[in-house]
Write a protein that holds these residues in place. Structure first.
Motif, mmCIF file in Angstrom:
data_model
loop_
_atom_site.group_PDB
_atom_site.id
_atom_site.type_symbol
_atom_site.label_atom_id
_atom_site.label_comp_id
_atom_site.label_asym_id
_atom_site.label_seq_id
_atom_site.Cartn_x
_atom_site.Cartn_y
_atom_site.Cartn_z
ATOM 1 N N GLY A 119 0.783 -1.222 0.000
ATOM 2 C CA GLY A 119 0.000 0.000 0.000
ATOM 3 C C GLY A 119 0.816 1.273 0.000
ATOM 4 O O GLY A 119 0.264 2.377 0.073
ATOM 5 N N SER A 120 2.130 1.172 -0.092
ATOM 6 C CA SER A 120 2.963 2.366 -0.023
ATOM 7 C C SER A 120 2.892 3.174 -1.312
ATOM 8 O O SER A 120 2.974 2.630 -2.410
ATOM 9 N N THR A 121 2.747 4.487 -1.166
ATOM 10 C CA THR A 121 2.833 5.408 -2.305
ATOM 11 C C THR A 121 3.889 6.480 -2.076
ATOM 12 O O THR A 121 4.139 7.294 -2.957
ATOM 13 N N GLY A 239 28.757 -1.647 18.793
ATOM 14 C CA GLY A 239 27.940 -2.180 17.710
ATOM 15 C C GLY A 239 26.671 -1.411 17.445
ATOM 16 O O GLY A 239 26.011 -1.639 16.427
ATOM 17 N N ASP A 240 26.276 -0.495 18.334
ATOM 18 C CA ASP A 240 25.115 0.352 18.056
ATOM 19 C C ASP A 240 25.405 1.262 16.868
ATOM 20 O O ASP A 240 26.558 1.625 16.605
ATOM 21 N N VAL A 241 24.350 1.634 16.167
ATOM 22 C CA VAL A 241 24.461 2.479 14.971
ATOM 23 C C VAL A 241 23.707 3.787 15.189
ATOM 24 O O VAL A 241 22.622 3.803 15.763
ATOM 25 N N ILE A 242 24.312 4.878 14.737
ATOM 26 C CA ILE A 242 23.634 6.176 14.713
ATOM 27 C C ILE A 242 23.532 6.628 13.262
ATOM 28 O O ILE A 242 24.545 6.731 12.565
ATOM 29 N N ASN A 243 22.317 6.874 12.787
ATOM 30 C CA ASN A 243 22.091 7.515 11.490
ATOM 31 C C ASN A 243 21.975 9.015 11.739
ATOM 32 O O ASN A 243 21.108 9.459 12.502
ATOM 33 N N THR A 244 22.826 9.798 11.111
ATOM 34 C CA THR A 244 23.049 11.178 11.548
ATOM 35 C C THR A 244 22.265 12.232 10.778
ATOM 36 O O THR A 244 22.516 13.424 10.963
ATOM 37 N N GLY A 245 21.303 11.839 9.954
ATOM 38 C CA GLY A 245 20.503 12.804 9.217
ATOM 39 C C GLY A 245 20.871 12.847 7.745
ATOM 40 O O GLY A 245 21.884 12.299 7.323
ATOM 41 N N THR A 246 20.021 13.507 6.955
ATOM 42 C CA THR A 246 20.186 13.496 5.498
ATOM 43 C C THR A 246 20.187 14.908 4.928
ATOM 44 O O THR A 246 19.502 15.799 5.442
ATOM 45 N N PRO A 247 20.969 15.151 3.869
ATOM 46 C CA PRO A 247 20.932 16.450 3.200
ATOM 47 C C PRO A 247 19.703 16.583 2.304
ATOM 48 O O PRO A 247 18.889 15.656 2.198
ATOM 49 N N ALA A 248 19.571 17.726 1.658
ATOM 50 C CA ALA A 248 18.425 17.997 0.793
ATOM 51 C C ALA A 248 18.403 17.055 -0.400
ATOM 52 O O ALA A 248 19.402 16.445 -0.766
ATOM 53 N N GLY A 249 17.204 16.947 -1.001
ATOM 54 C CA GLY A 249 17.047 16.167 -2.214
ATOM 55 C C GLY A 249 16.123 14.982 -2.080
ATOM 56 O O GLY A 249 15.952 14.205 -3.024
ATOM 57 N N VAL A 250 15.483 14.809 -0.912
ATOM 58 C CA VAL A 250 14.548 13.700 -0.747
ATOM 59 C C VAL A 250 13.268 13.990 -1.518
ATOM 60 O O VAL A 250 12.950 15.143 -1.838
ATOM 61 N N ALA A 251 12.516 12.948 -1.840
ATOM 62 C CA ALA A 251 11.280 13.124 -2.613
ATOM 63 C C ALA A 251 10.290 14.029 -1.885
ATOM 64 O O ALA A 251 9.572 14.798 -2.516
ATOM 65 N N LEU A 252 10.266 13.951 -0.559
ATOM 66 C CA LEU A 252 9.354 14.775 0.233
ATOM 67 C C LEU A 252 9.535 16.260 -0.049
ATOM 68 O O LEU A 252 8.566 17.025 -0.014
ATOM 69 N N GLY A 253 10.750 16.680 -0.372
ATOM 70 C CA GLY A 253 11.029 18.091 -0.559
ATOM 71 C C GLY A 253 10.990 18.562 -1.999
ATOM 72 O O GLY A 253 11.271 19.730 -2.275
ATOM 73 N N ILE A 254 10.680 17.659 -2.948
ATOM 74 C CA ILE A 254 10.665 18.015 -4.366
ATOM 75 C C ILE A 254 9.228 17.995 -4.866
ATOM 76 O O ILE A 254 8.585 16.939 -4.872
ATOM 77 N N PRO A 255 8.669 19.137 -5.295
ATOM 78 C CA PRO A 255 7.283 19.170 -5.762
ATOM 79 C C PRO A 255 7.049 18.185 -6.900
ATOM 80 O O PRO A 255 7.869 18.054 -7.821
ATOM 81 N N ASP A 256 5.939 17.457 -6.806
ATOM 82 C CA ASP A 256 5.496 16.523 -7.850
ATOM 83 C C ASP A 256 6.468 15.363 -8.082
ATOM 84 O O ASP A 256 6.443 14.718 -9.135
ATOM 85 N N THR A 257 7.349 15.102 -7.122
ATOM 86 C CA THR A 257 8.239 13.952 -7.245
ATOM 87 C C THR A 257 7.630 12.779 -6.488
ATOM 88 O O THR A 257 7.476 12.834 -5.275
ATOM 89 N N PRO A 258 7.254 11.728 -7.202
ATOM 90 C CA PRO A 258 6.635 10.588 -6.514
ATOM 91 C C PRO A 258 7.667 9.801 -5.729
ATOM 92 O O PRO A 258 8.872 9.904 -5.966
ATOM 93 N N GLY A 259 7.169 9.016 -4.797
ATOM 94 C CA GLY A 259 8.055 8.122 -4.073
ATOM 95 C C GLY A 259 8.442 6.943 -4.939
ATOM 96 O O GLY A 259 8.069 6.850 -6.119
ATOM 97 N N LEU A 260 9.194 6.041 -4.373
ATOM 98 C CA LEU A 260 9.637 4.863 -5.103
ATOM 99 C C LEU A 260 8.458 3.924 -5.333
ATOM 100 O O LEU A 260 7.688 3.650 -4.410
#
Length: 293
Positions: A119-121, A239-260
């Motif tokens: 059901g993911s869009t 062994g723990d992992v830290i994900n430190t954040g993401t730079p610009a360019g994700v689909a959420l921030g691009i108008p009319d860009t669909p997800g995968l």
């Protein structure tokens, strides 16, 4: 050093990549896990390699590339940690790190396929710098002390389902913890090879299109601060992992860009997820390595 794990899931072989050769680490450790880091495993590998005590792994190039860390106790993620990413989503810059947890079982190899949830869009991409903890840290006195507990760094892909994350009660974990939602690696680069974790380039390509290209210099809260900050609220274990954040360019921030979108089902003896009730999968081209911009 560059450490990795090769082979099918559940049977990965710990390896060292050095000088174009892949060395088998099973004479030193069964796996690259928290116990390995806790007993100073990286120093043992460095010593063994230095005296020529490691055997080459035959046919290494034919093996699947697994995540370079096995069974992390937890994956701690930081949201909105790049100024340009906060701007593209219309969010204010956070006064303190935004912290959430991701199911550690989401970690897969860098080149493994990502399974799109039912059901993911709005499945989205997020390239990040992943930090692997090398020794136990609680209530670190300063960022300078905290950074000494880091074993190494890897490219991390914090895949997100935005509807689950933002439109289903605002609980980020739901949009981050679907299976295969954290490709990681291909290798773990130990701290001795990274002079400055705030001077690394990050790049992500989707279907041949460069979607993200940034640098860790743009982090709001740098790595040392994040490890220090997190240690005030939770114990970080080897062994723990830290994900430190993401730079610009994700689909959420691009108008009319669909997800995968799921790939169309194809008749293939290697592909069994083809019926309408199964999750389907999508491959994204991961960054090959950490590099200076």
């Amino acid at each position: 050093m560059r450490l990795g794990r090769l082979g099918e899931r559940g049977t990965e072989i710990p390896v060292l990549h050095a000088g174009g050769t892949v060395f088998d680490l099973r004479s030193i450790t069964d796996d690259l896990d928290g116990a390995f880091f806790a007993r100073g495993g990286t120093a043992l590998v460095r010593e063994a390699h230095g005296v020529g005590a490691l055997a080459e792994l035959p046919d290494a190039m034919s093996l699947r590339v697994g995540a370079p860390i096995a069974r992390p106790g937890k994956v701690v993620c930081i949201g909105l940690n790049y100024r340009d990413h906060a701007a593209e989503t219309g969010a204010d810059l956070p006064a303190e790190p935004i912290v959430f947890l991701k199911d550690p079982m989401t970690l897969v190899g860098a080149y493994d396929e990502v399974r799109i949830p039912r059901g993911s869009t709005k499945t989205d991409w997020e390239v990040e710098l992943g930090v692997v903890i090398g020794s136990e840290v609680r209530y670190a006195a300063s960022p300078e002390e905290a950074i000494r507990h880091v074993a190494g760094y890897a490219v991390s892909h914090d895949v997100s389902e935005r509807e689950f994350q933002l439109e289903r009660g605002g609980q980020w974990g739901k949009g981050k913890s679907c299976e295969t939602f954290n490709p990681f690696g291909p290798t773990l680069v130990t701290v001795d090879e990274i002079e400055d974790p705030q001077a690394l380039a990050l790049r992500l390509v989707v279907n041949g299109v460069v979607r993200q290209e940034g640098t860790t210099a743009d982090m709001i809260f740098p790595v040392a601060h994040l490890v220090w900050y997190l240690s005030q609220f939770m114990v970080l274990y080897p062994g723990d992992v830290i994900n430190t954040g993401t730079p610009a360019g994700v689909a959420l921030g691009i108008p009319d860009t669909p997800g995968l979108a799921p790939r169309p089902a194809r008749a293939s003896p290697r592909r069994r997820l083809s019926d309408s009730h199964s999750p389907t999968r999508r491959r994204m081209n991961p960054p090959r390595s950490l590099r200076h911009p």
